[in-house]
Design a protein around this motif. Structure first.
Motif, PDB file in Angstrom:
ATOM      1  N   LEU A   9      44.167  43.455  34.661  1.00 47.38           N
ATOM      2  CA  LEU A   9      42.923  43.604  35.283  1.00 47.38           C
ATOM      3  C   LEU A   9      42.330  44.981  34.687  1.00 47.38           C
ATOM      4  O   LEU A   9      41.316  45.207  34.460  1.00 47.38           O
ATOM      5  CB  LEU A   9      42.927  43.347  36.642  1.00 47.38           C
ATOM      6  CG  LEU A   9      41.679  43.564  37.422  1.00 47.38           C
ATOM      7  CD1 LEU A   9      40.721  42.864  37.154  1.00 47.38           C
ATOM      8  CD2 LEU A   9      41.973  43.790  38.849  1.00 47.38           C
ATOM      9  N   LEU A  10      43.191  45.922  35.076  1.00 44.18           N
ATOM     10  CA  LEU A  10      42.670  47.292  34.509  1.00 44.18           C
ATOM     11  C   LEU A  10      42.267  47.404  33.176  1.00 44.18           C
ATOM     12  O   LEU A  10      41.408  48.092  32.585  1.00 44.18           O
ATOM     13  CB  LEU A  10      43.534  48.549  34.785  1.00 44.18           C
ATOM     14  CG  LEU A  10      44.053  48.473  36.584  1.00 44.18           C
ATOM     15  CD1 LEU A  10      45.112  49.449  36.836  1.00 44.18           C
ATOM     16  CD2 LEU A  10      42.642  48.892  37.250  1.00 44.18           C
ATOM     17  N   GLY A  11      43.289  46.569  32.298  1.00 41.77           N
ATOM     18  CA  GLY A  11      42.796  46.821  30.796  1.00 41.77           C
ATOM     19  C   GLY A  11      41.760  46.054  30.549  1.00 41.77           C
ATOM     20  O   GLY A  11      40.892  46.538  29.774  1.00 41.77           O
ATOM     21  N   SER A  12      41.275  44.901  31.264  1.00 42.71           N
ATOM     22  CA  SER A  12      40.171  44.326  30.985  1.00 42.71           C
ATOM     23  C   SER A  12      38.794  45.204  31.568  1.00 42.71           C
ATOM     24  O   SER A  12      37.716  44.704  31.179  1.00 42.71           O
ATOM     25  CB  SER A  12      40.271  42.784  31.741  1.00 42.71           C
ATOM     26  OG  SER A  12      40.270  42.803  33.223  1.00 42.71           O
ATOM     27  N   ILE A  13      39.013  45.824  32.554  1.00 43.87           N
ATOM     28  CA  ILE A  13      37.844  46.631  32.985  1.00 43.87           C
ATOM     29  C   ILE A  13      37.778  47.801  32.162  1.00 43.87           C
ATOM     30  O   ILE A  13      36.668  48.182  31.739  1.00 43.87           O
ATOM     31  CB  ILE A  13      38.238  47.175  34.341  1.00 43.87           C
ATOM     32  CG1 ILE A  13      38.125  45.863  35.618  1.00 43.87           C
ATOM     33  CG2 ILE A  13      37.264  48.235  34.811  1.00 43.87           C
ATOM     34  CD1 ILE A  13      38.659  46.275  36.666  1.00 43.87           C
ATOM     35  N   LYS A  14      38.868  48.393  31.521  1.00 39.59           N
ATOM     36  CA  LYS A  14      38.697  49.606  30.711  1.00 39.59           C
ATOM     37  C   LYS A  14      38.311  49.509  29.101  1.00 39.59           C
ATOM     38  O   LYS A  14      37.428  50.050  28.859  1.00 39.59           O
ATOM     39  CB  LYS A  14      40.239  50.417  30.701  1.00 39.59           C
ATOM     40  CG  LYS A  14      40.221  51.596  29.859  1.00 39.59           C
ATOM     41  CD  LYS A  14      41.846  52.100  29.594  1.00 39.59           C
ATOM     42  CE  LYS A  14      41.613  53.158  28.851  1.00 39.59           C
ATOM     43  NZ  LYS A  14      42.859  53.386  28.149  1.00 39.59           N
TER      44      LYS A  14
END
Length: 170
Positions: free
Chosen positions: A139-144
């Motif tokens: 999730l954080l990777g897709s936001i970042k």
């Protein structure tokens, strides 16, 4: 009341408490595993905070009935090991399923996830769900990723404008 009965009632209360507290409970047939294999499985489970126990099936059935978990008794036949996970609902299914892939004597029987009983097929599906940490990282990777791309784009525009200004100044 005799001593044996008191011990059994205490065990049923212990099992009931674990069943209530656990997010996931996985039942597995461990018959045929060597001592070394069982020790390795226990170590793998312990490393992720999962409790692995073997209780008398009759005591587990009594505890489950007290909690209203009807239908679990059909999975409690023969030697059954129980993995209790108090934090991650998918971890015990994933670890036992992965271990069973290389140790054919170990078989997933069923599970109870958040109070609902699942058969082997559903537990194998649950085992395929990544851990909470992996899901958060994704999730954080897709936001970042979009933010990084935006920052790169803005930096490129700035560099391009600076290069254009330097050329026009010459």
């Amino acid at each position: 009341m005799n001593k044996n009965r008191q011990l059994k009632e205490a065990k049923v209360a212990e099992i009931k408490e674990k069943l209530e507290k656990a997010q996931a409970v996985i039942l597995a047939d461990y018959q045929g595993l060597t001592v070394e294999e069982d020790t390795q499985l226990r170590k793998n489970l312990r490393e992720t905070g999962i409790e692995y126990k073997v209780y008398k099936n009759r005591l587990v059935i009594l505890a489950a009935k007290e909690l209203g978990l009807e239908g679990v008794e059909k999975y409690l036949k023969g030697p059954v090991a129980i993995a209790f996970s108090y934090e991650d609902a998918t971890a015990p299914a994933r670890i036992i399923n992965d271990f069973a892939k290389t140790h054919k004597k170990l078989e997933l029987k069923a599970g109870i996830v958040e109070g609902q009983i699942f058969d082997t097929e559903k537990i194998i599906q649950i085992a395929s769900i990544p851990s909470k940490e992996v899901l958060i990282a994704k999730l954080l990777g897709s936001i970042k990723a979009p933010l990084s791309n935006l920052a790169y784009l803005l930096s490129a525009i700035k560099d391009q404008k600076e290069a254009g200004s330097a050329e026009s100044a010459e």
